[in-house]
Design a protein around this motif. Structure first.
Motif, short mmCIF file in Angstrom:
data_model
loop_
_atom_site.label_atom_id
_atom_site.label_comp_id
_atom_site.label_asym_id
_atom_site.label_seq_id
_atom_site.Cartn_x
_atom_site.Cartn_y
_atom_site.Cartn_z
N ASP A 51 0.83 -1.21 0.00
CA ASP A 51 0.00 0.00 0.00
C ASP A 51 0.86 1.26 0.00
OD1 ASP A 51 -2.29 -1.47 -0.05
OD2 ASP A 51 -2.75 -1.26 2.09
N ASP A 81 2.18 -12.69 1.72
CA ASP A 81 0.79 -12.52 2.15
C ASP A 81 0.77 -12.66 3.67
OD1 ASP A 81 -1.92 -12.64 2.68
OD2 ASP A 81 -2.15 -14.68 1.91
N ASP A 117 0.59 -8.68 0.35
CA ASP A 117 0.42 -7.37 0.96
C ASP A 117 1.75 -6.70 1.33
OD1 ASP A 117 1.08 -8.79 3.39
OD2 ASP A 117 -1.03 -9.32 3.55
#
Length: 425
Positions: free
Chosen positions: A63, A92, A100
């Motif tokens: 992100d 992950d 992520d």
């Protein structure tokens, strides 16, 4: 004198030519990378400690990258620092099936701010090959049959997922070395994928990955010294090292009674290896709940990270270390977010010196206690989640720790890194 001057001029010319050739080659490599990976994001990794942090694995949130590059594609990336490509791996971490974090392996100097260049291709998949330094595996037998609660005949095959059969119990000879294994280039671990659910240690005498060689002959072979090392911990009915349990006020109760268990290899390197296990219908006292366990290790590390997620509230979870003779408890630090429970002494199966430790957040601590079998820390889950680490340091590993003082220094260094994580900008 003139001869020396001529020789020096020749050497200088040779060095200059080599530097120019290297610069030209580097320029060509960078040009090729820019063509293949046109997207670019600049990152800075800051080490807040006044100590070097060599060979660390840092987790960069995707992100954070997407906030600067909306078209970022994590499936086609290359990362560089100081003109050198860094090994990377997608991760992950929350277990939802999508990556992520981007893991990167780097050296961070004392107080240093390292500038990283992340290049990516907006589309497609471009796999880059890195030397594997972490691995996880799970092997079960196929081609045989169950005779009562023992699996007869058949051969071992690696699997990514296993639903533990209801017939399976300890010493069923159905799962190679009795459960899943995970390792770095420093140490290996396994846990018994049956009613015992306790964690054991594989001490390693080399920096090679060795799990694929363990347990091929029989269930006794790896308890004896070989060229790669051996199983070095006597677990028995105890917690071994870092095993999850529930504290009933007098004793630690392992995850022994469940409705069913699913286990998978969630990551197998090159930088991180992870075993994910789902326990359905765990009976912990009067509680019945589902528990997810994520056990992971990174390249260059002696530590396993254990993240536990519950589907309902419980008053505590506990973990600990098996009590063994001829050992001493290393006093924990007086302050800091992270503390430890640690033992040192001649406590390996091979009668060598072995250090073991649990690292936990002070904010999670309910009590430090024990029972007849274990040194125990009782911890409070927060929002039905708990995280802790465990560490093993065997004196026979390459560059092994051989004294109480050196082990205590290692514990302090680990605590300092946990208390002062690398800062990503």
């Amino acid at each position: 004198t003139h001869d020396k001057e001529r020789k020096m001029r020749k050497i200088c010319c040779s060095l200059l030519l080599a530097a120019l050739l290297l610069a030209a080659c580097t320029s060509e490599v960078e040009k090729k990378l820019r063509q293949e990976y046109p997207g670019k994001v600049l990152l800075t990794i800051k080490n807040p400690l006044a100590n070097d942090r060599p060979d660390e694995v840092v987790a960069i949130p995707l992100d954070l990258i997407r906030a600067k590059a909306a078209d970022f594609n994590p499936r086609a990336v290359v990362l560089a620092a100081k003109g050198r490509e860094l090994p990377v791996q997608l991760c992950d971490d929350n277990g939802d099936g999508a990556p992520d974090h981007l893991l990167a392996n780097l050296d961070a100097g004392a107080g240093e701010r390292s500038r990283l260049i992340l290049r990516y291709a907006p589309e497609g998949v471009k796999e880059r090959i890195y030397t594997p330094r972490a691995h996880a595996e799970l092997s079960a037998k196929f081609g045989g049959e169950w005779v009562q609660r023992k699996y007869v005949s058949g051969t071992f095959h690696k699997v990514d997922f296993l639903r533990v059969p209801p017939e399976h119990t300890d010493h069923s000879e159905y799962i190679r070395y009795e459960g899943p294994g995970w390792e770095s280039d420093r140490v290996g671990f396994r846990f018994y994928l049956d009613w015992r659910n306790a964690t054991d240690i594989f001490g390693k005498r080399s920096r090679e990955l060795v799990l694929h060689r363990v347990g091929l002959e029989d269930f006794e072979n790896y308890h004896h010294m070989s060229d790669w090392g051996m199983d070095i911990l006597k677990v028995g009915p105890a917690l071994g090292i870092g095993t999850v349990a529930w504290w009933d006020g007098a004793a630690a109760n392992r995850v022994a009674v469940t409705d069913s268990i699913h286990c998978r290899v969630a990551a197998a390197g090159p930088l991180l290896a992870r075993i994910r296990t789902d326990y359905f219908g765990w009976k912990a006292g009067t509680n019945t709940l589902n528990l997810r366990s994520d056990l992971s290790i990174t390249a260059g590390s002696r530590m396993t990270r254990h993240v536990l997620r519950l589907d309902s509230a419980i008053d505590n979870l506990c973990t600990g270390l098996v009590k063994l003779p001829d050992t001493e408890v290393i006093p924990p630090p007086a302050e800091g977010e992270w503390s430890w429970l640690a033992t040192w002494g001649v406590q390996s199966l091979n009668q060598d010196r072995l250090g073991m430790a649990i690292f936990f957040r002070r904010a999670d601590l309910i009590s430090t206690t024990g029972d007849d079998l274990n040194h125990v820390v009782v911890l409070r889950p927060s929002q039905q989640k708990l995280e802790y680490y465990f560490l093993a340091a065997w004196e026979l590993e390459p560059g092994g720790i051989t004294s109480r003082e050196a082990f205590a220094a290692e514990l302090a260094a680990v605590a300092a890194r946990l208390n002062n994580p690398l800062i990503i900008e």
